[in-house]
Every structure is written in C-alpha cells, then in structure tokens.
Enzyme design. Sequence first.
Site, PDB file in Angstrom:
ATOM      1  N   LYS A 106      -4.531 -11.164  -6.452  1.00 49.26           N
ATOM      2  CA  LYS A 106      -5.694 -11.306  -5.574  1.00 49.26           C
ATOM      3  C   LYS A 106      -6.851 -10.437  -6.069  1.00 49.26           C
ATOM      4  O   LYS A 106      -6.624  -9.328  -6.540  1.00 49.26           O
ATOM      5  CB  LYS A 106      -5.248 -10.852  -4.183  1.00 49.26           C
ATOM      6  CG  LYS A 106      -6.166 -11.180  -3.061  1.00 49.26           C
ATOM      7  CD  LYS A 106      -5.647 -10.603  -1.758  1.00 49.26           C
ATOM      8  CE  LYS A 106      -5.635  -9.095  -1.735  1.00 49.26           C
ATOM      9  NZ  LYS A 106      -5.396  -8.479  -0.429  1.00 49.26           N
ATOM     10  N   LYS A 128       0.826  -1.214   0.000  1.00 42.97           N
ATOM     11  CA  LYS A 128       0.000   0.000   0.000  1.00 42.97           C
ATOM     12  C   LYS A 128       0.854   1.254   0.000  1.00 42.97           C
ATOM     13  O   LYS A 128       0.511   2.252  -0.638  1.00 42.97           O
ATOM     14  CB  LYS A 128      -0.951   0.016   1.197  1.00 42.97           C
ATOM     15  CG  LYS A 128      -2.144  -0.892   1.029  1.00 42.97           C
ATOM     16  CD  LYS A 128      -3.228  -0.521   2.030  1.00 42.97           C
ATOM     17  CE  LYS A 128      -4.384  -1.519   1.987  1.00 42.97           C
ATOM     18  NZ  LYS A 128      -5.368  -1.275   3.046  1.00 42.97           N
ATOM     19  N   LYS A 174     -10.681  -4.835  -3.926  1.00 44.86           N
ATOM     20  CA  LYS A 174     -11.708  -3.803  -4.036  1.00 44.86           C
ATOM     21  C   LYS A 174     -11.233  -2.638  -4.886  1.00 44.86           C
ATOM     22  O   LYS A 174     -12.039  -1.923  -5.466  1.00 44.86           O
ATOM     23  CB  LYS A 174     -12.041  -3.264  -2.638  1.00 44.86           C
ATOM     24  CG  LYS A 174     -12.857  -4.195  -1.774  1.00 44.86           C
ATOM     25  CD  LYS A 174     -12.938  -3.601  -0.363  1.00 44.86           C
ATOM     26  CE  LYS A 174     -13.952  -4.346   0.492  1.00 44.86           C
ATOM     27  NZ  LYS A 174     -13.874  -3.907   1.897  1.00 44.86           N
TER      28      LYS A 174
HETATM   29  P1  AMP Z   1     -11.055  -5.937   3.425  1.00 49.11           P
HETATM   30  O1  AMP Z   1     -11.920  -5.641   2.277  1.00 49.11           O
HETATM   31  O2  AMP Z   1      -9.598  -5.764   3.124  1.00 49.11           O
HETATM   32  O3  AMP Z   1     -11.471  -5.253   4.677  1.00 49.11           O
HETATM   33  O4  AMP Z   1     -11.224  -7.495   3.703  1.00 49.11           O
HETATM   34  C1  AMP Z   1     -12.306  -8.050   4.411  1.00 49.11           C
HETATM   35  C2  AMP Z   1     -12.088  -9.546   4.546  1.00 49.11           C
HETATM   36  O5  AMP Z   1     -12.095 -10.169   3.241  1.00 49.11           O
HETATM   37  C3  AMP Z   1     -10.737  -9.921   5.163  1.00 49.11           C
HETATM   38  O6  AMP Z   1     -10.928 -11.008   6.050  1.00 49.11           O
HETATM   39  C4  AMP Z   1      -9.898 -10.332   3.986  1.00 49.11           C
HETATM   40  O7  AMP Z   1      -8.908 -11.279   4.327  1.00 49.11           O
HETATM   41  C5  AMP Z   1     -10.925 -10.954   3.067  1.00 49.11           C
HETATM   42  N1  AMP Z   1     -10.531 -10.867   1.641  1.00 49.11           N
HETATM   43  C6  AMP Z   1     -10.237  -9.737   0.936  1.00 49.11           C
HETATM   44  N2  AMP Z   1      -9.937 -10.016  -0.338  1.00 49.11           N
HETATM   45  C7  AMP Z   1     -10.011 -11.375  -0.452  1.00 49.11           C
HETATM   46  C8  AMP Z   1      -9.796 -12.288  -1.535  1.00 49.11           C
HETATM   47  N3  AMP Z   1      -9.470 -11.861  -2.751  1.00 49.11           N
HETATM   48  N4  AMP Z   1      -9.983 -13.607  -1.294  1.00 49.11           N
HETATM   49  C9  AMP Z   1     -10.341 -14.049  -0.058  1.00 49.11           C
HETATM   50  N5  AMP Z   1     -10.566 -13.254   1.000  1.00 49.11           N
HETATM   51  C10 AMP Z   1     -10.398 -11.926   0.815  1.00 49.11           C
END
Ligand code: AMP
Length: 329
Positions: A195, A115, A198
């Site tokens: 990966k 980041k 968002k």
């Molecule tokens: P975040 O959007 O970064 O707050 O992520 C929320 C949850 O989604 C966290 O537990 C992340 O580890 C999970 N997560 C985010 N992106 C992925 C992905 N591409 N595959 C699996 N889990 C994900």
Amino acid sequence: MSEDRQTVFSGLQPTGNVHIGNYLGALVNWVKLQDNYDTIYCVVDLHAITVNYDPAEYQKERLEAAKVLIATGIDPNRSLFYFQSQVPQHAELSWILGTMTPTGVLNRMTQFKEKAESAGSNLGLYSYPVLMAADILLYRANLVPVGDDQRQHLEMTRDLAERFNNRFGEVFPIPEALIPEKTARVMSLTDPTAKMSKSAPNEKSRVLILDSPDVIRKKIKSAVTDSEPTVRYDWDEKPGISNLLEIMSGCTDRSVDDLVSEYADSGYGVFKEAVAEAVVTKLAPIRSAYQQLDDREVARLMQKGALDARTRAEGFAQEIRKVTGLSAP
Ligand code: AMP
Ligand code: TRP
C-alpha cells in the site's frame, strides 16, 4: 447542521506527507459529500501520537495537515472541521466503548499487528480502533468515507454500536463505510504489492499532494512496472500498471477501460507521461490553494471549529452519560 440530512464523519492523521492514496481513497469523497450531507471532518491528532513523535515538529505538522485538507476542498464553513484533541468528548466515549470491547477483537486488528511489529506496542495503539469508533459514534454518523485499509476498523465500529444499543437502548445508528470502487487501495510506486503509505522510507514510493509538477513527473516515470510492454488492467500480472491506470482514472474521471483502449499499445513511456500529466493537472490547483493559505487564519478557523464541535459533542455526550448511568447526580 440540519436535522434531515445524514451525518458523515471521517478523520486523517496529521503525520505529514498527505499523498495521492489519501486523496483518491478518501479525500475526494470527503469533498463531494459536503454538497448533500452534514459533514464532520477531524484531524485525528490523538490517533497519530500512538507512535513516537517530536512535540515541536508535531505542532507544525498538525497545522500543515489542516491546511492541506482545506486546500483539497474541505470548507470549514460547510463542514465541522477541527483537531480531535480539542474535543475531549471523543476520549470520554472511547473509554466507555473500551469497557465493552473484547480484547480478542483488538488482538485481531491487522493495522495494530503491523504497527506493533514495526513501531512497538503500547496501550494507545492497541485501543486505537476504539477511539476511532468513538469519533464516529459520538456524532451518530451514518456514513464514513475511508480507504480500504479502514474496513476492519469500520466493522468493529458497527459491532460496538450494536453492542451498545443492545445494552443501553437505540442510541447509535449503524454506520456504513463509503469506500471507492477503484483507488480504495492505491499502491506504492516503488513496490506495487504494498500500500502507498505516509511512513515508507522511500519518498519515491508516494506522490504527495504538495509535490511540484517536476517531482511528480520524476516519481511516476520511475514507478516500478514490468517487462511486457502492454498497458493492461491485471492486478495479478501487472500490479504496477494497474495501479497507474487507477491513479490516472481517479485524476481524470475516465474509466480504466477507456484508458486501456487508448494506451494499450502506446508503450510504457508514453503511458507514464500521460499518467503524470493527469496527476499534475489534478494537484496543481490544490498546491496553489495551499500556497495562498494564511497560517493564522487557518489556526483561527480550527479554533472556531473546535468550539462548535465541543458544543455539539457535549449534547451527544450528555445523552450517553444518561443511558450509561453516568450523568450528574
Ligand atoms: P491516514 O493517513 O492513515 O490517516 O489515512 C487517511 C485516509 O486515507 C483513510 O481513510 C485511509 O483509509 C486512506 N488511505 C490511506 N492510505 C491509502 C492508500 N494507499 N490508498 C487509498 N486510501 C488510503
Ligand atoms: N484510523 C483512520 C486512518 O488511519 C483515521 C481515523 C481516525 C478515522 N478516526 C476516524 C477515519 C474516524 C474515519 C473515521 O486512516
């Protein structure tokens, strides 16, 4: 809340675009755990401001994220569910834990390095994993359902809990990550070696929880695969197909092996249609639940959640102040 149940904590950043990676990697477990655990789920709005944002837009996005989580099955009557910024004890514990976090450890955090490279560095981004540790430890959580990308942060949280306990007494249980065996790392549809995220600029790289059936079908149809037309689970040679197999498995509760035996020779066109239908079927009820939610009612639920969370967090915070020599004289 019950004394004999184990406590679960997890958080999601309210930066729009909740996608099927979030869902299959983490949210499916969040919802299931509500049956047997004391569950605490948090829209981590202090974490998400570590990158640049628009305040007016953010105000809306935070509520949207709460609505998506409720539509997915987070039940504010069964889980403690609130916005992180409304419970100041998170930030207080983060400061205390920060005083016992070696900067060398923070320098090694891959998410920070990535980041910082793309969005620029700041102190909040640097100490992001410390705030995450505070979220978890504040409530003495035992189990943390997350995707694979949070593994390193969880390890750091466990180390901090041990360090704190060694210095001040046995206050924190050592939390365990709960990471799914498959779908822990759902990959981008347009680049299956990266990966699903968002923030990737290409919207076709992710399926959003709220995408319409047509949009879902188009995105999956255009997912990048390879030129050898056998459906096989092989991350080295066929990452695109392996990703779609995991996504379909996650949406149908059928094993990857079972899907491979059905679709091995059916051709990519037929396989992708089947994947798309599985995703559409899984997400349709969530989308319709979302459409029925009332903004004001959700805002009210979030305020109630914050009040309850503050009461509970303050009890724990007092104990932390006591053992660290910071309680009222
Ligand atoms: P975040 O959007 O970064 O707050 O992520 C929320 C949850 O989604 C966290 O537990 C992340 O580890 C999970 N997560 C985010 N992106 C992925 C992905 N591409 N595959 C699996 N889990 C994900
Ligand atoms: N860092 C997590 C992510 O990017 C979000 C998060 C913040 C979190 N605090 C947490 C996850 C506590 C689990 C527990 O996905």
